[in-house]
Design a protein around this motif. Sequence first.
Motif, short mmCIF file in Angstrom:
data_model
loop_
_atom_site.label_atom_id
_atom_site.label_comp_id
_atom_site.label_asym_id
_atom_site.label_seq_id
_atom_site.Cartn_x
_atom_site.Cartn_y
_atom_site.Cartn_z
N UNK A 39 7.32 10.24 -5.97
CA UNK A 39 8.31 11.25 -5.68
C UNK A 39 8.30 11.61 -4.19
N UNK A 40 9.51 11.74 -3.63
CA UNK A 40 9.67 12.08 -2.21
C UNK A 40 10.30 13.46 -2.12
N UNK A 41 9.68 14.42 -1.43
CA UNK A 41 8.38 14.35 -0.73
C UNK A 41 7.24 14.99 -1.51
N UNK A 42 7.45 15.27 -2.81
CA UNK A 42 6.47 16.07 -3.56
C UNK A 42 5.09 15.45 -3.63
N UNK A 43 5.02 14.11 -3.72
CA UNK A 43 3.73 13.45 -3.98
C UNK A 43 2.99 13.08 -2.70
N UNK A 44 3.05 13.96 -1.71
CA UNK A 44 2.26 13.79 -0.48
C UNK A 44 1.59 15.13 -0.20
N UNK B 236 0.82 -1.21 0.00
CA UNK B 236 0.00 0.00 0.00
C UNK B 236 0.85 1.27 0.00
N UNK B 237 2.17 1.11 0.09
CA UNK B 237 3.05 2.28 0.03
C UNK B 237 3.46 2.83 1.37
N UNK B 238 3.58 1.99 2.40
CA UNK B 238 3.92 2.47 3.75
C UNK B 238 5.34 3.05 3.80
N UNK B 239 6.31 2.34 3.23
CA UNK B 239 7.70 2.79 3.31
C UNK B 239 7.90 4.10 2.57
N UNK B 240 7.36 4.20 1.36
CA UNK B 240 7.49 5.44 0.59
C UNK B 240 6.79 6.59 1.30
N UNK B 241 5.61 6.33 1.86
CA UNK B 241 4.88 7.38 2.59
C UNK B 241 5.63 7.79 3.84
N UNK B 242 6.27 6.82 4.52
CA UNK B 242 7.09 7.15 5.69
C UNK B 242 8.23 8.09 5.30
N UNK B 243 8.87 7.80 4.15
CA UNK B 243 9.96 8.67 3.68
C UNK B 243 9.45 10.07 3.35
N UNK B 244 8.26 10.18 2.78
CA UNK B 244 7.69 11.48 2.46
C UNK B 244 7.42 12.29 3.73
N UNK C 75 -3.53 6.31 -0.22
CA UNK C 75 -2.39 6.13 -1.12
C UNK C 75 -2.84 5.70 -2.51
N UNK C 76 -1.95 5.87 -3.46
CA UNK C 76 -2.14 5.42 -4.84
C UNK C 76 -3.35 6.09 -5.51
N UNK C 77 -3.62 7.34 -5.18
CA UNK C 77 -4.74 8.04 -5.82
C UNK C 77 -4.49 8.23 -7.31
N UNK C 78 -3.22 8.28 -7.71
CA UNK C 78 -2.91 8.46 -9.13
C UNK C 78 -3.20 7.21 -9.93
N UNK C 79 -3.34 6.04 -9.27
CA UNK C 79 -3.59 4.79 -9.95
C UNK C 79 -5.06 4.38 -9.94
N UNK C 80 -5.88 5.07 -9.15
CA UNK C 80 -7.28 4.67 -8.96
C UNK C 80 -8.18 5.22 -10.06
#
Length: 451
Positions: free
Chosen positions: A390-395, A228-236, A360-365
């Motif tokens: 993209x980190x952190x732009x896509x949050x 679901x994108x936990x690691x990438x979201x944590x980095x953001x 998460x993943x709103x761009x894919x829905x």
Amino acid sequence: MNVRKFTANTSREALRMLRDALGADAVILSNRNVGGKVEILAMADETINAIAPAPEDDVPVPDAPRFAPRFRSDESIPALKPVERSFDTPPARASSAGTGRPQNNLQKGIFSPGGENDMPVNASELNNVMSEIRSMRNMLESQLAEISWAQTQQRQPQKAEVLRELLAAGFSASLSRYLVEKLPETDKAENGLDWIRNVLTRNLSTINNENEILEKGGVYALVGPTGVGKTTTTAKLAARCVMRHGPSKLALITTDGYRIGGFEQLRIYGKILGVMVHAVKDEADLRIALSELRSKHTVLIDTVGVSQRDKMVTEQVAMLSGTDTPVKRLLCLNATSTGETLSEVVRAYQGNGLAGCILTKLDEAATIGGVLDIAIRQKLMVYYVASGQRVPEDLHIANKLYLIDRAFKLKRETAAFRYLDEELPLLMAGAASAALAGGRAGRAGEEVSLG
């Protein structure tokens, strides 16, 4: 007993035959499917009264129980409600042959209407009869809901248009049905949609600004299924914290010791940000790590992804809840998942309460109504939305007006999956059955405020 059998291709035809033959007060004994047809067993009301045993002067005998509902005399077919009676235990009385009535069956209060030589009804047989009656009741209620909605389509076509818009946007049939039923009278579907948008916006909870996390600080754990994108979201989130307070005020913890490269991915992000990453494997390790990092302004925990049906979810929730330091759990909800899957995820990860969620993943829905539906009905506070790698732009901070508006705009891309007019009554009948069954999904409207 004068039991009549009625067989027809549909239950409606069988019920019509029954009423024509036995009248509006007929009593249904059972119904079942036989060879693809509906078979109903019924008796006339006067037959039931005739076979009921007459009470003696000195010994009260209860009326014969009726395990089936009656029809009313109006033209509509009413919802069936089984009539249940409780009986006081009567004393044993001798028959003409001098044989006493069995006490054990009398104490159960179960009788079979059979005159003087009536025999006790087996409990399992009674349960089977009641089960068949409930089945028929559900079938009739579903058909009545279908008929009711078909009539609504003819009288108020604007409601059908609003319903199609809600379903095309991805909102559940139960929530859509509730909102359309409460829709004020209007001549135009556009006015109805404006009312729907306002109701949905009022019921979607979002944070007003980032101070909830960035200024207050604390310990936050991102939880959710695998992928679901936990690691990438944590980095953001970590990048936002570093930009606000600097790397010295932030600490990163990972419990992901299962995925190959799971720790390395977060460690690389930490190295770029200048933040140390700590790995823990159990509750004891987590307690020690949080104790050592208590001077940090913000601590972000990246957890291992676990399927909502895995028993490890319970263990993970217990680990995060069992520390001395309060840990706020943020559930990552994948916007591309179906509403049924998202409901399972929320129930599994709920535990003793979630601080909120990140979409998460709103761009894919293709549609986002499903994930908004869950957030509204489960009353989850939406912190952020993620729409890229993209980190952190896509949050981005969740904006309720934008999310509701986008939900109805995205449905233009899903025209091939929109429901036809003739399909709506059947869909609404299913939603009504779910509501009558008492499931949480069927009671969607109870979670929504119209005021």
